[in-house]
Scaffold this motif. Structure first.
Motif, PDB file in Angstrom:
ATOM      1  N   GLN A 180       0.704  -1.059  -0.152  1.00 33.60           N
ATOM      2  CA  GLN A 180      -0.065   0.085   0.184  1.00 33.60           C
ATOM      3  C   GLN A 180       0.994   1.230  -0.233  1.00 33.60           C
ATOM      4  N   PHE A 181       0.472   2.155  -0.926  1.00 35.42           N
ATOM      5  CA  PHE A 181       1.470   3.333  -0.920  1.00 35.42           C
ATOM      6  C   PHE A 181       0.523   4.508  -0.792  1.00 35.42           C
ATOM      7  N   LYS A 182       0.938   5.674  -0.318  1.00 31.88           N
ATOM      8  CA  LYS A 182       0.222   6.967  -0.293  1.00 31.88           C
ATOM      9  C   LYS A 182       0.679   7.800  -1.656  1.00 31.88           C
ATOM     10  N   LEU A 183      -0.245   8.170  -2.082  1.00 36.14           N
ATOM     11  CA  LEU A 183      -0.090   9.148  -3.575  1.00 36.14           C
ATOM     12  C   LEU A 183      -0.797  10.482  -3.415  1.00 36.14           C
ATOM     13  N   VAL A 184       0.172  11.388  -3.751  1.00 40.35           N
ATOM     14  CA  VAL A 184      -0.547  12.763  -3.431  1.00 40.35           C
ATOM     15  C   VAL A 184      -0.780  13.367  -5.043  1.00 40.35           C
ATOM     16  N   LEU A 185      -1.823  14.086  -5.112  1.00 41.26           N
ATOM     17  CA  LEU A 185      -2.018  14.894  -6.390  1.00 41.26           C
ATOM     18  C   LEU A 185      -1.490  16.218  -6.101  1.00 41.26           C
ATOM     19  N   LEU A 186      -0.698  17.159  -7.062  1.00 40.91           N
ATOM     20  CA  LEU A 186      -0.579  18.249  -7.207  1.00 40.91           C
ATOM     21  C   LEU A 186      -0.628  18.941  -8.389  1.00 40.91           C
ATOM     22  N   GLY A 187      -0.850  20.403  -8.265  1.00 43.73           N
ATOM     23  CA  GLY A 187      -1.138  21.262  -9.475  1.00 43.73           C
ATOM     24  C   GLY A 187      -2.015  22.026  -9.235  1.00 43.73           C
TER      25      GLY A 187
END
Lengths: 218, 443
Positions: free
Chosen positions: A24-31
């Protein structure tokens, strides 16, 4: 110490044979606002697209899995919830993130400039091992393109980022970019940096009795 | 900013962030502003360590302190009761999914210059060095009474009406001596002074039950502490507010709270911009003419490179020094967290001593706490005024939270928040408004 809380567990098939690991991985969105961050997630997680997606209600914390060889990679995806608008993203957002997708709109040069700023911010705030992908979204509007593919590719190469142009509307490269990230992520506990499996516990309703640290893992 | 909002929240301390989250969840259009460029106000955790040293005008830390970025130092020490109000709020709002916690390992009470583990069940009561043989039996009987007590079943009250009779009466019924009363009232019921003795016993019974229910939840002690420090809590609730449409602006100075006819708030001004609103929610620092000083709290942050002596090398601890033990009117709290909570570099511990100021020389007041710690590498003392609002806010529609008190946990924090919410909206917070399907969907 970085919080690289890769959660690894071995799932069992009904017949008892091991199915392989789940990471399991934490993925963040940016923009920037309105480049299509939530739309990318909704396309990836639910296969949906809404032309007039309300600004960030609904995609604040979604999960989706992709399968790679004998491993199931589970993404815990964090959307900015609009907190990027006045540069008020909390440190908590970056904390423990193992992957990030920085999104810009290929029809808007400013959003590409801002994407570069977000990459710098990640390099400053996030874990040094974070896997960063750059997504040039709205590829379906290529006739209004303001950011050249080569320009973005060169920038990505210089900063060792994954790069794809995507379209949440047509689904182009949406699954692919998540899959590409999954392939670059470490799929064993040793490779994940620190002591792995979340050092604390999540609280849940009806919790009773002491449970092992890192509840869902091990 | 030039828009109209239902509510503008000023300050991103824990109370304001919980309120902001609850208001957004209830469908209100919220603008949340902080004059600082970081979240948390007084409830922030300071990172990196260099910033803490600068804040207290100390020379920069040497390399023995490790990487500055590995430190997150709270300014206000508190723990969460595992079965308390804040944990309920975290779980019901779903904010818990952004956070991870660790149980606090040890809970101790001070008696006659040394510390003992707080006994909470019959077995521990009988093994405790706090009481003599006969007193242990009496205390055990008292614990069994509290355990079996049901507020809705008078049969369990055993010929004692806890709603009218006071706590002193209940102690007397079990024949408990002053010492036992002291640690029961202060280390189990967590009262800061002895006013409770003359209050109906039901209140104290409820608090002892909170302690033991909290203990039953995760073991070791009834307290929890979040990884990366208490500053994570306001950030979590701010995210909740944002998810429900709240707008966030940091680093935005507030020049005026604009009041219209009849003294009602109509907006908030920053420079030449005015955001209109029907209500303002804020901490005392934004409305200094609408609050009064209630007292002072002294807090001392100590950086140490070892656990607290006589705590079995616990990596996190709370020690309560009951007022009478040191001839005071309010308790002294000692708390310890460490590198295992990602708040300090490897091998380091952060101890905090806090109490309500009672004399002209508060640093002397905390000495009994300091003496328990062993060698201290660095010490930072702060004395803060404790403010409360001068009115309920109903007329002006400006709702002001109280400063953070000297209690060792968040129960009073939550009571203040729930009370402000009720005053502001005219109703209790409805947890069913939280749409759990908004997140955390398993595919």
């Amino acid at each position: 110490m970085e919080n690289m809380a890769t959660r690894t567990q071995t799932a069992q098939r009904p017949n008892g044979s091991a199915q392989g690991k789940i990471c399991q991985f934490k993925l963040v969105l940016l923009g920037e606002s309105a480049v299509g961050k939530s739309s990318l997630v909704l396309r990836f997680v639910k296969g949906q697209f809404h032309e007039y997606q309300e600004s960030t209600i609904g995609a604040a914390f979604l999960t989706q899995t992709v399968c790679l060889d004998d491993t199931t990679v589970k993404f815990e995806i964090w959307d900015t919830a609009g907190q990027e608008r006045y540069h008020s993203l909390a440190p908590m957002y970056y904390r423990g993130a193992q992957a990030a997708i920085v999104v810009y709109d290929i029809t808007n040069q400013d959003t590409f400039g801002r994407a570069k700023t977000w990459v710098k911010e990640l390099q400053r705030q996030a874990s040094p091992n974070i896997v960063i992908a750059l997504a040039g979204n709205k590829q379906d509007l290529a006739n209004k393109r303001m950011v050249e593919f080569e320009e973005a590719q060169n920038y990505a190469d210089e900063n060792t980022l994954l790069f794809m142009e995507t379209s949440a509307k047509t689904a182009m490269n949406v699954n692919d970019i998540f899959l590409a990230i999954a392939k670059k992520l470490p799929r064993n506990e040793q490779a994940s940096g620190a002591s792995a499996s979340g050092q604390g516990r999540r609280l849940a309703e009806g919790d009773t009795g002491a449970r092992a640290a890192g509840s869902c893992c091990k | 900013m030039d828009e109209e909002y239902d509510a503008i929240v000023l300050g991103t301390g824990l109370k304001e962030c919980i309120l902001s989250g609850m208001l957004s969840v209830s469908g209100k259009k919220v603008l949340h502003i902080d004059r600082n460029k970081y979240y948390g106000g007084e409830s922030a955790s300071i990172c990196p360590l260099e910033e803490l040293f600068t804040k207290f005008s100390a020379p920069a830390p040497d390399e023995s302190y490790g990487r500055g970025r590995d430190w997150n130092v709270d300014l206000i020490p508190k723990f969460l009761m595992a079965n308390g109000q804040l944990v309920k709020l975290l779980i019901h709002t779903g904010v818990t999914r952004y956070l991870e916690f660790k149980s606090v390992e040890g809970s101790y009470v001070y008696k006659g210059g040394k510390i003992s583990k707080v006994p909470v069940d019959q077995k521990e009561a009988l093994a405790s060095d706090l009481m003599g043989m006969f007193e242990k039996r009496r205390f055990r009987n008292f614990l069994i009474y509290v355990q079996d007590f049901q507020s809705d079943d008078p049969k369990t009250w055993k010929d004692f009406d806890p709603n009218t009779a006071n706590m002193q009466g209940l102690y007397d019924k079990f024949g408990l001596d002053r010492n036992t009363q002291d640690f029961t009232g202060h280390a189990l019921a967590l009262y800061r002074d002895d006013d409770y003795l003359l209050q109906p016993a039901i209140q104290t019974i409820t608090r002892i039950k909170l302690y033991s229910d909290s203990l039953a939840r995760y073991g070791k002690s009834p307290y929890l502490y979040p990884m990366y420090g208490l500053g994570e809590l306001p950030q979590g609730f701010a995210r909740l507010s944002a998810i429900y449409g709240g707008t966030y602006m940091l680093d935005k100075p507030i020049d005026e709270i604009v009041v219209g006819e009849g003294g009602r708030v109509v907006g908030v001004r920053s420079g030449t911009e005015v955001a209109k609103c029907k209500q303002v929610y804020c901490d005392p620092s934004y409305v200094q003419d609408k609050v009064r000083k209630k007292g002072q709290v002294i807090r001392c942050i100590c950086l140490v490179d070892h656990p607290i002596p006589n705590t079995k090398d616990a990596l996190s601890t709370q020690i309560i020094i009951p007022q009478k033990q040191v001839s005071r009117n309010s308790d002294i709290y000692v708390s310890l967290v460490s590198y295992t909570h990602q708040v300090a570099a490897k091998g380091w511990f952060i101890a905090m001593i806090s109490t309500t100021v009672e004399t002209e020389n508060p640093e002397v007041e905390i000495k009994p706490g300091l003496d328990l710690l062993g060698p201290i590498r660095q010490k930072f003392v702060s004395i803060s005024d404790y403010y409360e609002p001068i009115d309920s806010g109903l007329e002006s529609q400006i709702f002001i939270s109280e400063s953070y008190d000297a209690t060792s946990h968040f129960e009073t924090t939550c009571l203040d928040v729930l009370d402000i919410f009720k005053r502001g909206t005219g109703e209790e917070f409805d947890f069913s408004k939280i749409k759990h399907e908004l997140g955390d969907e398993e595919q």
